[in-house]
Design an enzyme around this catalytic site. Structure first.
Site, PDB file in Angstrom:
ATOM      1  N   SER A 155       0.834  -1.215   0.000  1.00 19.27           N
ATOM      2  CA  SER A 155       0.000   0.000   0.000  1.00 19.27           C
ATOM      3  C   SER A 155       0.860   1.253   0.000  1.00 19.27           C
ATOM      4  O   SER A 155       2.075   1.185   0.215  1.00 19.27           O
ATOM      5  CB  SER A 155      -0.932   0.022   1.219  1.00 19.27           C
ATOM      6  OG  SER A 155      -0.178   0.075   2.416  1.00 19.27           O
ATOM      7  N   TYR A 193       6.329   7.445  17.268  1.00 23.27           N
ATOM      8  CA  TYR A 193       6.573   7.387  15.825  1.00 23.27           C
ATOM      9  C   TYR A 193       7.808   8.207  15.461  1.00 23.27           C
ATOM     10  O   TYR A 193       8.689   7.743  14.723  1.00 23.27           O
ATOM     11  CB  TYR A 193       5.352   7.904  15.075  1.00 23.27           C
ATOM     12  CG  TYR A 193       5.552   7.962  13.576  1.00 23.27           C
ATOM     13  CD1 TYR A 193       5.411   6.823  12.791  1.00 23.27           C
ATOM     14  CD2 TYR A 193       5.890   9.156  12.938  1.00 23.27           C
ATOM     15  CE1 TYR A 193       5.594   6.871  11.420  1.00 23.27           C
ATOM     16  CE2 TYR A 193       6.078   9.216  11.573  1.00 23.27           C
ATOM     17  CZ  TYR A 193       5.925   8.069  10.817  1.00 23.27           C
ATOM     18  OH  TYR A 193       6.124   8.121   9.451  1.00 23.27           O
TER      19      TYR A 193
END
Length: 247
Positions: free
Chosen positions: A19, A152
């Site tokens: 993706s 993150y």
């Protein structure tokens, strides 16, 4: 004169190819002549992307890069490589006071640890040829803090530090290692982070070029870094931001 941007004759492994940015890079590399090896966890989506590739000789190998068994099987099936693009990753938005052990493990295992261990396995198996190119998809988040993005951001910062050390170790074999650090790119990943389409539409107008990046924007830079046109480039982190200084 030969085209220095061509990937003709090169075999490129793309992780996280099912993706977003990984998908766009796989398609762009195949169009530039590379034999692309797709890997990801979702067989159905990989099949769809595989059907979109150009040329002959491409491969599709399903693997979960957080599984030692899957990594061993993947490396054992790979041909000799002229390039690797590490795209596999997940996002996370969580205030620092809410972070739990499992949150850290999940993000770091996928965004950092899996890349490091796959790279080690590829080197031990001698799958990466001399004069190859390795590209890590990092993020501007590593140097541009935002609320809720701590783990993150940390995972991408760790990846950049690792890549710079790897570049030094592999330089004697003329293997180049570089990072791409995009700002916001319009993929499902940022929507999963809790932002609405209205949020995105308003925020991207703050960028000098008045839009977020596309997966194809990142893919074209990856093609350059994989090609012989970037033969004197290693240990670099390239910001791709549409002119923005912040995310």
């Amino acid at each position: 004169m030969d085209n220095p941007f061509s990937l003709q004759g090169k075999t490129i492994l793309v992780t996280g190819a099912s993706s977003g940015i990984g998908r766009a890079i796989s398609i762009a590399c195949s169009r530039m002549g590379a034999k692309v090896v797709l890997t990801g966890r979702n067989k159905e989506r990989l099949n769809s992307i595989f059907d979109s590739l150009s040329g002959n000789g491409c491969q599709m190998l399903v693997a979960d890069l957080t599984s030692d068994e899957d990594v061993r099987a993947l490396v054992g099936q790979l041909p000799l490589l002229d390039g690797v693009v590490y795209c596999a990753g997940i996002g996370q938005r969580l205030p620092c006071k809410m972070v739990m052990s499992q949150d850290v493990d999940e993000v770091m295992n996928i965004n950092f640890k899996s890349n490091v261990l796959l790279q080690a396995a590829l080197l031990k198996a001698k799958k990466i040829q001399k004069s190859s190119s390795i590209v890590f998809i990092a993020s501007r988040a590593a140097s541009s803090p935002s609320i809720g993005n701590a783990i993150y951001s940390a995972s991408k910062g760790a990846l950049i530090s690792y890549a710079r050390c790897l570049a030094l170790e592999l330089a004697p074999r003329l293997i180049r290692v570089n990072c791409i650090c995009p700002a916001m790119v319009a993929t499902d990943l940022i929507l999963k982070g809790g932002l609405t389409m209205e949020d995105l539409g308003a925020a991207q107008l703050q960028y000098p070029l008045k839009r977020y990046g596309t997966p194809e924007d990142v893919a074209y830079l990856a093609v350059y870094l994989l090609s012989d046109a970037s033969a004197w480039m290693t240990g670099s982190c390239v910001d791709l931001t549409g002119g923005a200084n912040e995310l």
